[in-house]
Scaffold this active site. Sequence first.
Site, PDB file in Angstrom:
ATOM      1  N   ASP A 491      68.008   7.033 -47.857  1.00  0.00           N
ATOM      2  CA  ASP A 491      67.554   6.726 -46.499  1.00  0.00           C
ATOM      3  C   ASP A 491      68.619   7.065 -45.467  1.00  0.00           C
ATOM      4  O   ASP A 491      69.816   6.924 -45.722  1.00  0.00           O
ATOM      5  CB  ASP A 491      67.218   5.240 -46.403  1.00  0.00           C
ATOM      6  N   GLU A 546      66.572  11.936 -46.743  1.00  0.00           N
ATOM      7  CA  GLU A 546      65.816  11.799 -45.497  1.00  0.00           C
ATOM      8  C   GLU A 546      66.670  12.344 -44.359  1.00  0.00           C
ATOM      9  O   GLU A 546      67.477  11.647 -43.764  1.00  0.00           O
ATOM     10  CB  GLU A 546      65.472  10.327 -45.233  1.00  0.00           C
TER      11      GLU A 546
END
Length: 844
Positions: A491, A546
């Site tokens: 993330d 990401e």
Amino acid sequence: MSSFAVSGARLGVVRAGGGGGDPAARSGGGERRGGVDLPSLFFRKKDSFSRSILSCEAAPGKVLVPGGGSDDLLSSAEAEVETQAQPEESQITEDNNVKPVVVEEAITTVAEASTKVGAEDKLESSEAVQDIGGTVADVVTKEVEEPIVEEKPRVVPPPGDGQRIYQIDPMLEGFRKHLDYRYSEYKRMRAAIDQHEGGLDAFSRGYEKLGFTRSAEGITYREWAPGAHSAALVGDFNNWNSNADAMSRNEYGVWEIFLPNNADGSPAIPHGSRVKIRMDTPSGVKDSIPAWIKFSVQAPGEIPYNGIYYDPPEEEKYVFQHPQPKRPKSLRIYESHIGMSSPEPKINTYANFRDEVLPRIKRLGYNAVQIMAIQEHSYYASFGYHVTNFFAPSSRFGTPEDLKSLIDKAHELGLLVLMDIVHSHASNNTLDGLNGFDGTDTHYFHGGPRGHHWMWDSRLFNYGSWEVLRFLLSNARWWLEEYKFDGFRFDGITSMMYTHHGLQVAFTGNYGEYFGFATDVDAVVYLMLVNDLIHGLYPEAVAIGEDVSGMPTFCIPVQDGGVGFDYRLHMAVPDKWIELLKQSDEVWKMGDIIHTLTNRRWSEKCVTYAESHDQALVGDKTIAFWLMDKDMYDFMALDRPSTPRIDRGIALHKMIRLVTMGLGGEGYLNFMGNEFGHPEWIDFPRGPQCLPNGTVIPGNNSSFDKCRRRFDLGDADYLRYHGMQEFDLGMQHLEEKYGFMTSDHQYISRKHEEDKVIVFERGDLVFVFNFHWSNSYFDYRVGCLKPGKYKIVLDSDDGLFGGFSRLDHDAEYFTAEWPHDNRPCSFSVYTPSRTAVVYALTED
């Protein structure tokens, strides 16, 4: 003993006072640190100790303890732990005398034989034993005498020269100075880790040294807290008495204590009891959850979490039964959140997800499940992104054994299990998190403004710190090793790679935006190291990043000079769909859609998606709700007439998802429930929040109504949701059969703005999209590469999918040697308005 509830389990604790504190406390101040912080916990000059000590190798009967003095690597307690890990038939007693180890017979009963043979070959009775051939004793003998096949050692390959990136992308030549410096820093870190830690393999096993470790003689607890003046281990086991178990500090800021077993041989700290470390720090005395804690819980009526000493007896530990699946060529990912995966307004459990949701995912045709919010986070509404305890699975959903059972079940179903891992930032909490752990601002994080993410209200790691590298690399390995995760979705990578964190920055694709002073080279080097670790020790593991910036070299192997991810999330795609959904589809540009879907770097794989959890959070809504809005409340039942908005919404919902999967990347992701057009939005239970400027954000009365997944809607064959779910199932199974996402052949032959038609080939499939709101086209010529007979293999207008059944699926389409749209062959089709149809070349 008393007990308190943990979702799905009850853990016994000793009733005692103490513990607790204010989780909202904050620490401030401190100055910025840069570079790599050497020395480390176990740092020594190369000639100070042998490599055999670093790798825990020893001759039989030898103790891994250097001679006395300030240069000792390991304490006597650690020596006992290390000796226990050796596969020798001797043990070291507390007085360092050698005593023999009794090797017990491996199998003595039918039940044990069943367990040994495995779940698929269980022996139900003595008759079953005879069927195998022989008696129980024969089975035991065969099991014991069977030669042990040693596992092939896993090795992290050495660095390459990092030069192939210039062959892959010649435009990088203009930034060679930056990229070569980046690679030299990576090689320098690899060399330092090899020299001082014995390599990435040993360095990434920090959880075997730090935190709680258990040996036959007792429990050792170590914590890196160089800023603390004093430290003591407290908990239920010693009635929270800070004078009972004071810790000693070594020269590198590591606090340590050894707790010998009780007289009856039981551990000094009972399994399931609460523990914390009490420290006198520059910011005062504080109780903190150990940084390497493996489990933490929030007791009823309390705000801060408590660390739990988690060491269940052998008979309660989950034993994995099924091998991990091989990595599929194309990924079809079902993004999930355990807590909100129930149709009921409640927090769901690992066990329920295992039994109810995993079979659904398999049936829908996905081959991977990505699970969010696994790492413990004290604030549920953070969606799991404000991590407090990095090595602990969230106790809201059950125990660590429950999570292991879930993962094992997924493997039985052939599903990969990917973890949404957060190494980009950490919770601001000081009592149940890492913030100000040792009373300083610069312990795990950068000091000052650089260590604070102003938008996320969280702390930012100092990736140049040796011990931060140990912590994060060990964390990644812990989840792969202990829980058998098959990979990660990392993330917030954009926030990591740039000092501006990608905030208020518009990336235009100019390479100068990626390789300059705004790049956090320490963070990029960490990403290279963690990808080295993942792919070296776990070759089948998947690493997805990401990144919204489009960083060049992101998905190129580290040895070639890249960052090393397998996939990049194609984040521009969902943003484009939200942008278009705010307009009438009558003004959509076919070229604009195609450009967004195909605008990705050559040879770097992407996971594409039309929407994830991000697009449905409060303030936004799902694609289905954008399309159909309030009509979804009254007109989704098949026994009621539809509306133009519903018909339009269902048609475009299917088309959006298929064109995204067809053109957007080499992998596909869907957030749970969106496959059938889940209505409304996501809103976690929360109370009113007061911001530092005095503004009050109203809560939702701690409601779970918007924090669940109404799977019942998609399953109900009397609702229109069911047709959308069936279409998604058909889409996944189409990809499974034809593998079009990873086909080498892709060609876009038509993007007609007036007709609103898109035609492209992928593999042996021809995709035809008619986005026109009213025009249907007869005898519409479609170009193709290969001659032959084509048939319809997926039709969004099929009645099964909530369409109008305007096409004959028995029709056959023969090509003619009639070049069209720069293709050598073509055939004619009927393409109804707002439909997507896939044609496949048949073998006959």
